[in-house]
Design an enzyme around this catalytic site. Sequence first.
Site, mmCIF file in Angstrom:
data_model
loop_
_atom_site.group_PDB
_atom_site.id
_atom_site.type_symbol
_atom_site.label_atom_id
_atom_site.label_comp_id
_atom_site.label_asym_id
_atom_site.label_seq_id
_atom_site.Cartn_x
_atom_site.Cartn_y
_atom_site.Cartn_z
ATOM 1 N N HIS A 1 39.320 44.005 32.610
ATOM 2 C CA HIS A 1 39.702 43.441 33.906
ATOM 3 C C HIS A 1 38.695 43.717 35.012
ATOM 4 O O HIS A 1 38.984 43.419 36.166
ATOM 5 C CB HIS A 1 41.053 43.998 34.354
ATOM 6 C CG HIS A 1 42.228 43.412 33.645
ATOM 7 N ND1 HIS A 1 42.806 42.214 34.003
ATOM 8 C CD2 HIS A 1 42.930 43.861 32.575
ATOM 9 C CE1 HIS A 1 43.828 41.962 33.203
ATOM 10 N NE2 HIS A 1 43.923 42.948 32.326
ATOM 11 N N LYS B 1 48.788 32.466 43.445
ATOM 12 C CA LYS B 1 50.108 32.441 44.098
ATOM 13 C C LYS B 1 50.052 31.588 45.354
ATOM 14 O O LYS B 1 50.958 30.787 45.624
ATOM 15 C CB LYS B 1 50.551 33.862 44.427
ATOM 16 C CG LYS B 1 50.788 34.734 43.208
ATOM 17 C CD LYS B 1 50.848 36.203 43.568
ATOM 18 C CE LYS B 1 50.768 37.064 42.317
ATOM 19 N NZ LYS B 1 50.574 38.492 42.617
ATOM 20 N N LYS C 1 45.586 42.040 49.775
ATOM 21 C CA LYS C 1 45.157 42.562 48.480
ATOM 22 C C LYS C 1 44.700 44.005 48.696
ATOM 23 O O LYS C 1 44.647 44.485 49.827
ATOM 24 C CB LYS C 1 44.028 41.714 47.891
ATOM 25 C CG LYS C 1 42.836 41.541 48.821
ATOM 26 C CD LYS C 1 41.800 40.590 48.233
ATOM 27 C CE LYS C 1 42.230 39.161 48.343
ATOM 28 N NZ LYS C 1 42.468 38.525 47.060
ATOM 29 N N ARG C 2 44.399 44.682 47.608
ATOM 30 C CA ARG C 2 43.888 46.043 47.709
ATOM 31 C C ARG C 2 42.657 46.085 48.620
ATOM 32 O O ARG C 2 41.807 45.201 48.564
ATOM 33 C CB ARG C 2 43.531 46.525 46.301
ATOM 34 C CG ARG C 2 42.976 47.932 46.209
ATOM 35 C CD ARG C 2 42.981 48.380 44.745
ATOM 36 N NE ARG C 2 42.404 47.384 43.851
ATOM 37 C CZ ARG C 2 41.144 47.446 43.406
ATOM 38 N NH1 ARG C 2 40.329 48.407 43.794
ATOM 39 N NH2 ARG C 2 40.689 46.526 42.556
ATOM 40 N N THR D 1 44.581 37.054 41.210
ATOM 41 C CA THR D 1 45.804 36.286 40.954
ATOM 42 C C THR D 1 46.513 35.940 42.259
ATOM 43 O O THR D 1 47.334 35.022 42.279
ATOM 44 C CB THR D 1 46.761 37.056 40.033
ATOM 45 O OG1 THR D 1 46.943 38.381 40.534
ATOM 46 C CG2 THR D 1 46.218 37.128 38.621
ATOM 47 N N LYS E 1 36.052 43.217 47.960
ATOM 48 C CA LYS E 1 36.971 42.139 48.356
ATOM 49 C C LYS E 1 36.672 41.650 49.773
ATOM 50 O O LYS E 1 37.171 40.619 50.193
ATOM 51 C CB LYS E 1 38.418 42.607 48.228
ATOM 52 C CG LYS E 1 38.814 42.867 46.764
ATOM 53 C CD LYS E 1 40.244 43.340 46.648
ATOM 54 C CE LYS E 1 40.620 43.644 45.201
ATOM 55 N NZ LYS E 1 40.720 42.450 44.343
#
Length: 837
Positions: free
Chosen positions: A376, A681, A569-570, A677, A575
């Site tokens: 992952h 969504k 998100k984290r 992911t 990111k």
Amino acid sequence: MPHRRFKSSKPAASIATLKTLGLTSTALTTDFKHYYGYRLGRDETCQSLHYAYEALALTISDRLTERGKRTYNAYKQADCKRAYYLSMEFLMGRTLSNAMLNLGINDETTYALYSLGLDLEELTENEPDAGLGNGGLGRLAACFIDSCATLQLPVVGYGLRYEYGMFTQSIVNGEQVEDPDHWLRNGNAWEIERLEYTQRIKFGGHTEIHTDEHGHAHVSWVGTQDVLAVPFDVPIPGYRNGTVNNLRLWKATATEEFNLQEFNAGDYVESVASKNTAENITMVLYPNDASENGKALRLRQQYLLASASLQDVIATWIGRHGEDFSEFAAKNTFQLNDTHPSIAVAELMRLLVDKHGLGWEQAWRITSQTMAYTNHTLLPEALERWSVSLFKQLLPRLLEIIYEINARFLAKVSARWPGDVARLARMSLIEEGHEQHIRMAYLAIVGSYSVNGVAALHSKLLQQGLFRDFYELWPNKFNNKTNGVTPRRWLASCNPDLAELITETIGEGWLTDLKLLKKLEPYAEDSAFRKRWHDIKQQAKQQLIDYKRSEVGLDFEININALFDVQVKRIHEYKRQLLNILHVIHLYDRIKRGDTANMVDRCVIIGGKAAPGYFMAKKIVKLANNVANVINQDPDIGTRLKLIFLPNYRVSAMEKICPGTDLSEQISTAGKEASGTGNMKFMMNGALTIGTLDGANIEIREEVGDDNFFLFGLTEDQVEALRSNYDPLAIIAQDDELQRVLNLIECGHFSQFEPGIFDAVLASIKSPQDPWMTIADFRSFVDTQKRVEEAYQDQERWTKMSILNTANSGKFSTDRTIAEYNQEIWKLTPVVVDNKF
């Protein structure tokens, strides 16, 4: 530790026979009253909603248990091949609403509660999020096992029952504050403790070799400090098909409650020391492994998961087939969810060789034909590496087995590439250096028959980069399985108004075949349909505003017609929440200078948790909150721009956020995000994406088309080409708007009473060694955001694009993902379960 069977004068069949539980509102009301009045001992004077929630959970849990027994018996009767999904995380969120949806009893439950003067929504809000994961990995695992049940595949999930989940995040003076998330404080009505399946787990000790009467050497692992793994079963219902699979979670306990001799001698602390030490293993999700104690605890967690799960599967096998393992590989497969459970490769070898007497070659054939590995991450630091010294201390027998696996593997490498010493060093399971380390990802690859990435680009980069040597040796092992999300939770449950419109328009088949959403495409041209779609989106945005007010206590106005721009998100540098914040500062600077031509009102929402030991991530949280405080209190800004940091982001929060989102920020540095992911969504709920060509963004753009996706930034190839001569200072010197943004941070405009607090953040993004290249993508990001504003000004066009995003999200259902896992890796036969009751 099986319990003795009880004796009874009645036939066994009559003992097991129970009345079928009804799904009518009358049946639900009757059982609710029973649990509320008897099991929980409450009456009409009780004011706490918790007990009403628990009575309802127990009522519905009984129905799941009933179907779980039928499912188990159907699998047993079919003697089918089974898969076992091993994951350190299962971010389940709340169970109640999902269980009602999958059983098809939303209306019946609502009516039953109404007749009792109770509101279903209030009860569902009373349920805590199950704290069994900290991000996308755990949520993916939860979606996967949902799809396995919906596809009626015989799959068992195995995980750990953490007493405390990912911490509860609050914001104090802009800083992240972590508090314990004791999600099990009031118990868990959805689980069943199964003491009879308790497994013993070994740690420490040493190994001894002895020779039997036939001259065969055997290894014994002795002198160990054992703990017990006690299973708790959680039902996983499929969508209205009678199938209820099982998620088995292990809790660590001591072999003895306490030492009676020490207790009698007055040493009360030491008398329970072993109990506390054992239970610490599953006390907290993913301990901070910055210290040696943290590393040891995390390795204990991983081994307990692997050993308990494998022993459980083998015990079931022996109960049906005895010690004959000839068909074991044909009937069982283990999917390792990321590198965390990779110790399962060595543990299965230990169990087969040491405990069940198989020869090495036979045991290795079984192991290498049953293990499958999903990777992952592309970040090398996220791959598990354990020091040999730690392994020797905690798992000495496993270390010996890994050495043997490595020796045999390197012999094959040497035969394939004679004399290539450099390749041998690169591929060895043991990394040399000042201190030797075990490369757990390599162990997973060597011991598995399948290795997959989770998006097309990610799988390509694994094969060409991180695992290139292994790909050259075993190209047929490697494959791609693009991730997905379950449409039941992430559209039908969290966005019921939109789901109802879709069902009314194209029928309800999309809930189990998301490709059918493609039928919505023609309706994007229908003005009446667009208006209904837009109205539902506006209602969702109002609900999101209401949720933010309750969560954050907003003291300012938000324009419901503003562009809701969301990144949740984290918190991690790759990111690039930082890039988002820089853009917000840029918009703020424009408004303050009066440069508001073609701007739309915008509400930017950022949410996520920073790992407790991650300094830079916590500074990004602080920067976001400081910038928000300045902007939101500035009367010159008004409703033109708002920035909200939503604390304590979690599954139930996302269920509120994604229906009301207009723009989804998926802005990671190209080549760093394995999949993502959250992007799926948002797309499923009609949000448009602004993103780089990274992870699953690439496939989302392919599905929805270039015109309905806002692309910006360097590609992965361009990032790598630029890396050797990256000069962020030169980029800054050529961009006046970027200079103004950075100057606002540097001059302390957002930290007037905290001088220098963001110096480390500025130094990081200005460094030529910045691996995330935030500065390099700033101009492209800003320019693309202007295209977003132009599109949003035309609401008819925007709504059309929103419909097309939902219509083309069919690929990103985990039903499709799991079907591919099954067709190409697991090869299970679906088992139909009797649903006529």
